[in-house]
Design an enzyme around this catalytic site. Structure first.
Site, PDB file in Angstrom:
ATOM      1  N   ARG A 189      53.284  33.718  34.647  1.00 49.66           N
ATOM      2  CA  ARG A 189      54.494  34.239  35.305  1.00 49.66           C
ATOM      3  C   ARG A 189      55.506  33.151  35.607  1.00 49.66           C
ATOM      4  O   ARG A 189      56.692  33.435  35.790  1.00 49.66           O
ATOM      5  CB  ARG A 189      54.104  35.044  36.548  1.00 49.66           C
ATOM      6  CG  ARG A 189      53.646  36.445  36.193  1.00 49.66           C
ATOM      7  CD  ARG A 189      52.833  37.070  37.270  1.00 49.66           C
ATOM      8  NE  ARG A 189      51.552  36.397  37.380  1.00 49.66           N
ATOM      9  CZ  ARG A 189      50.738  36.489  38.417  1.00 49.66           C
ATOM     10  NH1 ARG A 189      51.069  37.208  39.442  1.00 49.66           N
ATOM     11  NH2 ARG A 189      49.579  35.855  38.426  1.00 49.66           N
TER      12      ARG A 189
ATOM     13  N   GLU B   3      42.607  30.102  43.666  1.00 47.97           N
ATOM     14  CA  GLU B   3      42.179  30.936  44.796  1.00 47.97           C
ATOM     15  C   GLU B   3      40.951  31.729  44.334  1.00 47.97           C
ATOM     16  O   GLU B   3      40.051  32.011  45.102  1.00 47.97           O
ATOM     17  CB  GLU B   3      43.311  31.877  45.210  1.00 47.97           C
ATOM     18  CG  GLU B   3      43.035  32.642  46.486  1.00 47.97           C
ATOM     19  CD  GLU B   3      44.115  33.667  46.808  1.00 47.97           C
ATOM     20  OE1 GLU B   3      45.073  33.789  46.031  1.00 47.97           O
ATOM     21  OE2 GLU B   3      43.967  34.363  47.817  1.00 47.97           O
TER      22      GLU B   3
END
Ligand code: AMP
Length: 173
Positions: free
Chosen positions: A63, A100
């Site tokens: 992205r 994460e």
């Protein structure tokens, strides 16, 4: 106040998807924002950096490519992709890091001449990707002067030490 209002308006176009891509992660889905507020988002990100001394925008797959390429076009600069492992033909530099969720490796092509850059990604979470990207840029002869992220999940990287300013449209404490 205007900044806050604008951030809140953009936040309306970001969906929280619980437990994606794995349990315990709240995934920030920016698809509605890209579809409905893309020019505004790019323009607002563009306004957060000073572009005079910048040679290129460095975008992080995937992205970071969407926002980074649009910013490069807006600023009339070149674009350098940081790619996921296995996509670039050799020679390239490589750096592994923690996400994460999970672990990954990023790669970049080198440059013979030094370049100055703005580094772009969609979400800053633990900061692992960001730190790996900075290391890669150093290896590739690219000096990062400014970092732009759409969403900064500040609560996930309270101890992150950054040698460059990080600007975000949506900082979340
Ligand atoms: P990190 O290395 O933990 O800072 O993760 C940043 C990268 O992972 C970015 O390239 C994001 O696209 C992606 N990412 C991490 N956490 C999230 C999240 N909660 N929502 C959406 N994307 C995320």
């Amino acid at each position: 106040m205007k900044e806050l209002e604008a951030a809140l308006i953009l936040a309306d176009y970001i969906s929280d998807i619980p437990d994606f891509p794995q349990k315990g992660v709240v995934f920030k889905d920016i698809s509605p924002l890209l579809r409905q507020k893309f020019p505004e988002t790019v323009e607002r990100l563009y306004s957060l950096c000073s572009w005079d001394e910048v040679d290129v925008v460095v975008g992080i797959e995937a992205r970071g490519f969407i926002l980074g390429a649009a910013l490069a076009q807006r600023a009339a600069k070149g674009f350098v992709p940081i790619r996921k492992k296995g996509k670039l033909p050799p020679p390239f530099f490589s750096e592994s890091y923690s996400l994460e969720y999970g672990e990954d490796t990023l790669e970049i092509k080198g440059n013979d001449t030094p370049l100055t850059a703005v580094l772009v990604d969609d979400v800053l979470a633990t900061g692992g990707t960001f730190q790996a990207a900075l290391k890669l840029c150093r290896k590739a002869n690219i000096q990062v002067d400014c970092t732009l992220v759409l969403i900064d999940l500040k609560f996930l990287h309270q101890d992150l030490e950054s040698p460059v300013p990080i600007h975000s449209l949506l900082p979340i404490d």
